[in-house]
Motif scaffolding. Sequence first.
Motif, PDB file in Angstrom:
ATOM      1  N   PRO A  15     -29.413  97.482 -63.496  1.00  0.00           N
ATOM      2  CA  PRO A  15     -28.970  97.753 -62.066  1.00  0.00           C
ATOM      3  C   PRO A  15     -28.702  96.444 -61.204  1.00  0.00           C
ATOM      4  CG  PRO A  15     -30.166  99.645 -61.468  1.00  0.00           C
ATOM      5  CD  PRO A  15     -30.262  98.791 -63.220  1.00  0.00           C
ATOM      6  N   PHE A  16     -28.376  96.110 -60.291  1.00  0.00           N
ATOM      7  CA  PHE A  16     -28.961  95.728 -58.345  1.00  0.00           C
ATOM      8  C   PHE A  16     -29.736  96.572 -57.881  1.00  0.00           C
ATOM      9  CE2 PHE A  16     -24.533  93.284 -59.161  1.00  0.00           C
ATOM     10  CZ  PHE A  16     -24.575  92.461 -60.867  1.00  0.00           C
ATOM     11  N   LEU A  17     -30.447  95.586 -57.020  1.00  0.00           N
ATOM     12  CA  LEU A  17     -31.287  96.237 -56.241  1.00  0.00           C
ATOM     13  C   LEU A  17     -30.185  96.588 -54.910  1.00  0.00           C
ATOM     14  CD1 LEU A  17     -34.558  93.942 -56.430  1.00  0.00           C
ATOM     15  CD2 LEU A  17     -34.239  96.207 -57.374  1.00  0.00           C
ATOM     16  N   SER A  18     -29.599  96.150 -54.486  1.00  0.00           N
ATOM     17  CA  SER A  18     -27.875  96.315 -53.443  1.00  0.00           C
ATOM     18  C   SER A  18     -27.515  95.221 -53.909  1.00  0.00           C
ATOM     19  CB  SER A  18     -29.279  95.686 -51.997  1.00  0.00           C
ATOM     20  OG  SER A  18     -29.913  94.148 -52.372  1.00  0.00           O
ATOM     21  N   PRO A  19     -26.833  95.149 -52.810  1.00  0.00           N
ATOM     22  CA  PRO A  19     -25.626  94.401 -52.634  1.00  0.00           C
ATOM     23  C   PRO A  19     -26.048  92.427 -52.478  1.00  0.00           C
ATOM     24  CG  PRO A  19     -24.389  96.173 -52.168  1.00  0.00           C
ATOM     25  CD  PRO A  19     -26.231  96.451 -51.920  1.00  0.00           C
ATOM     26  N   GLU A  20     -26.739  92.736 -51.780  1.00  0.00           N
ATOM     27  CA  GLU A  20     -27.284  91.251 -51.242  1.00  0.00           C
ATOM     28  C   GLU A  20     -28.351  90.754 -52.058  1.00  0.00           C
ATOM     29  OE1 GLU A  20     -27.617  94.853 -49.838  1.00  0.00           O
ATOM     30  OE2 GLU A  20     -25.988  93.860 -48.549  1.00  0.00           O
ATOM     31  N   GLN A  21     -28.918  91.475 -52.938  1.00  0.00           N
ATOM     32  CA  GLN A  21     -29.839  90.946 -53.857  1.00  0.00           C
ATOM     33  C   GLN A  21     -29.432  91.418 -55.145  1.00  0.00           C
ATOM     34  OE1 GLN A  21     -33.166  92.815 -52.195  1.00  0.00           O
ATOM     35  NE2 GLN A  21     -33.837  91.031 -51.737  1.00  0.00           N
ATOM     36  N   PRO A  22     -28.345  90.409 -56.088  1.00  0.00           N
ATOM     37  CA  PRO A  22     -27.776  91.263 -57.285  1.00  0.00           C
ATOM     38  C   PRO A  22     -28.548  91.194 -58.265  1.00  0.00           C
ATOM     39  CG  PRO A  22     -27.024  88.958 -56.452  1.00  0.00           C
ATOM     40  CD  PRO A  22     -27.862  89.520 -54.963  1.00  0.00           C
ATOM     41  N   GLY A  23     -29.267  89.891 -58.575  1.00  0.00           N
ATOM     42  CA  GLY A  23     -29.822  89.518 -59.423  1.00  0.00           C
ATOM     43  C   GLY A  23     -29.076  88.883 -60.894  1.00  0.00           C
ATOM     44  N   ALA A  24     -29.732  88.868 -61.796  1.00  0.00           N
ATOM     45  CA  ALA A  24     -29.038  88.551 -62.734  1.00  0.00           C
ATOM     46  C   ALA A  24     -30.383  88.372 -63.829  1.00  0.00           C
ATOM     47  CB  ALA A  24     -28.116  87.171 -62.900  1.00  0.00           C
ATOM     48  N   PHE A  25     -29.951  87.760 -65.701  1.00  0.00           N
ATOM     49  CA  PHE A  25     -30.223  87.034 -66.504  1.00  0.00           C
ATOM     50  C   PHE A  25     -29.578  86.472 -66.890  1.00  0.00           C
ATOM     51  CE2 PHE A  25     -31.643  91.988 -67.527  1.00  0.00           C
ATOM     52  CZ  PHE A  25     -32.256  91.818 -66.490  1.00  0.00           C
TER      53      PHE A  25
END
Length: 340
Positions: A15-25
Motif C-alpha cells: 500500500p501507499f505510504l500516503s497520497p503524497e508518497q505513493p511509491g511504486a515498483f
Amino acid sequence: VLDGKGNVIWEKYEPFLSPEQPGAFWDFKQHTVDGEVYYSYHDNTGTYDNYGLTGYGPGERVILDRNYNEIKRITFESSDVTPKGFPLDGHDFLLINLDHYILNGYIKDTVYNVPGYENGSNVVYSYLQEVKNGEVVWEWKSIDYPELYGLITIDSYSQTGANDFANETVAAPDYIHFNSMDLDEEGNLICSFRHIHSILCLDRGADNDQILWTLSGLGDEFGLTEIQKCSAQHTAFVDGDYITIFDNGNRHATSRVVSYRIDPEEKKLEAFCSYTFGNKYSEACGSAQRVHDDVFVIGWGMAMNDNECMSVVDFKTGETLMTVSLKNPGNATYRCLYFE
C-alpha cells in the motif's frame, strides 16, 4: 508475472505510504548469471526526495533469487557525486553478477556550463555508476558534456520545462531524462535519453570523451531523415545487429517500434525498419522487445487511447497474439518484458 496464457504466477503489492508518497515498483526483469536465474525490480519507496518530478522515482534495486525471495538491496556507492546509500533512479539496471552492476540516478545540482547561464543554473542530470565488489570502477555525468544542453526539443506537455535553465517555471529542469541502457558486443552502453530524443553510445573504458556516437535527435550523426528520428523514445535494446526502440512518437501523437542497423565507425545508417499500430499512442514509458522474427512484446506504458498495457504482435501477419488490459485506465505499466 504472467505465464504465456496470461495467468498470474507471482505478484507483489504494497500500500501507499500516503497520497503524497505513493511509491511504486518499476522495471521488473530477469537476469541470468553463470546459469543461475535472478530477478530484480526498483522499489520507489516514497521516502526519498524526487525533486518534484513525476518522472523520477528514487529508491532501491531489489534482487530476488529464482524463487522470488529477496536476497539483496542496492543503492549507490560512495563517489565524488553520491554518498553511500544515495537512492537510485528506477528507469533501468544492469546486473553483470551479484557484485558487479551498473546503476543510474538523477542528481540535482547547480552548474555553470550551460551556454547563456554562466552565473549558474539548477538542473537535474543523469549519473551512471558501475560498481564491482563494492568499488566504483566507472561513472558518467551528463553535465560533463555541455553540448547536450542544446539538443532538447519539447514535443509534448510531459517535457514542459525541460529547457528552463533560467529556473523560472521549474526549480531544476530534468533536461535530459535517461530511461534505458543496454550493452553492445563491445561492452559499450547504449543509452536512451528522452528529452533530447537521442540514443548515446558510452565508452565504459574511458574516463573522458566517453560519448562515442549519437543516434537521432538534433545531434544525430547518422544522417537520419526526420521520419526516421525518434520522438521522446523509451527503451532501446541491442537486438542482434539492430538497435530496437519503442518510439513514443510525441511529435505526432502516434507510437511505433523502430529498428536501426548502423555502422558506428563510418557513422552510417545501413538499414531502418518501422512498425506501426494505427492510432495507438503512449505518451511516456513503454517498451518493444523482439521475441523472434517479426514477433514483438509491446509494453504500452502510459497508453492514451485505451487501457491496453501489454500485447504480443506478429507484424508480419498483423495478428495480435495476446493482449492484457488494466481495469483502471488511470494505471499504467512502465515496461513489459518476455523471458523464458
